[in-house]
Design an enzyme around this catalytic site. Structure first.
Site, PDB file in Angstrom:
ATOM      1  N   GLU A 261     -12.121   3.040   7.624  1.00  0.00           N
ATOM      2  CA  GLU A 261     -11.929   1.864   6.777  1.00  0.00           C
ATOM      3  C   GLU A 261     -12.448   0.630   7.503  1.00  0.00           C
ATOM      4  O   GLU A 261     -12.132   0.407   8.677  1.00  0.00           O
ATOM      5  CB  GLU A 261     -10.449   1.623   6.441  1.00  0.00           C
ATOM      6  CG  GLU A 261      -9.846   2.551   5.418  1.00  0.00           C
ATOM      7  CD  GLU A 261      -8.431   2.130   5.024  1.00  0.00           C
ATOM      8  OE1 GLU A 261      -8.065   0.957   5.265  1.00  0.00           O
ATOM      9  OE2 GLU A 261      -7.691   2.980   4.504  1.00  0.00           O
ATOM     10  N   LYS A 315      -2.467  -2.277  -6.378  1.00  0.00           N
ATOM     11  CA  LYS A 315      -2.086  -2.168  -4.965  1.00  0.00           C
ATOM     12  C   LYS A 315      -0.955  -3.139  -4.673  1.00  0.00           C
ATOM     13  O   LYS A 315      -0.892  -4.243  -5.216  1.00  0.00           O
ATOM     14  CB  LYS A 315      -3.279  -2.488  -4.058  1.00  0.00           C
ATOM     15  CG  LYS A 315      -4.250  -1.345  -3.886  1.00  0.00           C
ATOM     16  CD  LYS A 315      -5.048  -1.486  -2.599  1.00  0.00           C
ATOM     17  CE  LYS A 315      -4.172  -1.181  -1.403  1.00  0.00           C
ATOM     18  NZ  LYS A 315      -4.925  -1.213  -0.130  1.00  0.00           N
TER      19      LYS A 315
END
Length: 342
Positions: A261, A315
């Site tokens: 990531e 999220k």
């Protein structure tokens, strides 16, 4: 009939085009994206696969098993990371049959048609102390299950947040906080890389002005930080090398590193802007595909996955967490990104 000279010219031109295409494709395959699904308006998975292919994105990370996604990825040539969810760790850690079942249900049916490269066991587990005890046993059981299924080409590993480092500055003094020796031995014994999440954005945002924007965004053209004989002109390299130094201190200097990531949000804070996100991600791609490596490992290409493919409106966390996407869920780009080297 064409002359022999003309045929040779055509053959040479065709060969040059093929070679150029292969070089471009090979380079593009070093960049991946994280395909999060925490949104109420995602496109169909078949459309997502077409989006990946049309942008020459050669790798994708799926956080938890999704059979529909794996079905859509069949015969695409795209390399895939498949995740074992954190909620599954305890069961898999304590039961080899559960690990065998997970692999037989989620990996084996797609092993011949989907290019599954890694199984990521858990995600940032060291950030949740209640799960740490299950991580290495779960990795061992999944590894055994992979071996039992004769799928040794698939590597088993686990992604780590930067919080596993108790010290990260300067890079040469990178040190793990929790005991990572067992995880590193597992990776070394099985030929698996170390997976790390690297976010210059958060370091820059929280630095109180001690980190320059140019250093965080790959815009510095000269050395910003000197660390012994190591010289850094971007924060990404410095953060990656902190992980490498920490591995070296535990006697593991040869384990490859994969950045699973990295990214920059386009909204949510005063430094999370479209301009900064575009600058960071395009410069990150160019840096990774240049093969420059880092000061500790020069001349190597660092396999890197950009977070994230889409903005995800469901999220949790701060507002910025919902704006890391390269694309809106209608598949329009949030800003232009070139996934091929410039």
């Amino acid at each position: 009939m064409a002359s022999l000279h003309g045929k040779k010219k055509c053959y040479a031109l065709a060969l040059l085009i093929v070679i150029s295409f292969c070089i471009t494709l090979s380079a593009a395959e070093n960049i991946g994206v994280c395909y999060g699904m925490l949104s109420d308006s995602l496109p169909s998975i078949s459309d997502v696969v077409n989006l990946l292919k049309s942008n020459s994105i050669g790798k994708v990370r799926i956080y938890e098993t999704n059979r529909e996604a794996l079905q859509a990825l069949q015969n695409s040539g795209i390399e895939v990371i498949v995740g074992v969810g954190n909620t599954e760790l305890e069961k898999i850690a304590g039961d080899q049959d559960a690990a065998n079942g997970w692999v037989n249900d989620n990996i084996v049916p797609f092993s011949s048609s989907v290019n599954i490269k890694y199984i990521a066991v858990g995600n940032e587990v060291y950030a949740n102390s209640g799960l740490i005890q299950y991580l290495l046993p779960a990795m061992n059981n999944i590894q055994t299950a992979v071996r039992n299924a004769n799928l040794q080409n698939i590597k088993v590993l686990t992604p780590h947040a930067a919080s596993v480092l108790s010290n990260s500055y300067p890079s040469s003094q990178g040190t793990f906080g929790p005991d990572m020796s067992g995880i590193l031995k597992f990776l070394s014994d099985n030929g698996s890389p170390f997976m790390a999440h690297v976010y210059p954005y958060f370091s820059f945002k929280d630095s109180g002005g001690s980190i320059s924007e140019d250093y965080a965004l790959f815009r510095s053209t000269s050395t910003v930080v000197t660390d012994g004989n190591l010289m850094y002109n971007n924060l990404f390299d410095a953060m990656v090398d902190s992980f490498i130094s920490a591995m070296e201190k535990l006697g593991q200097s040869n384990i490859p590193i994969v950045i699973t990531e990295s990214g920059w949000p386009s909204a949510g804070t005063n430094v999370a802007t479209v301009e900064n996100a575009q600058t960071y991600n395009n410069n990150l791609i160019n840096h990774v595909l240049s093969g420059a490596g880092t000061p500790k490992r020069p001349g190597t290409t660092i396999e890197t996955y950009i977070f994230a493919l889409f903005n995800e409106n469901q999220k949790g966390g701060n507002e910025e967490e919902r704006h890391f996407g390269l694309f809106e869920t209608n598949k329009s780009p949030v800003y232009p990104v070139n996934f091929s080297p410039s």
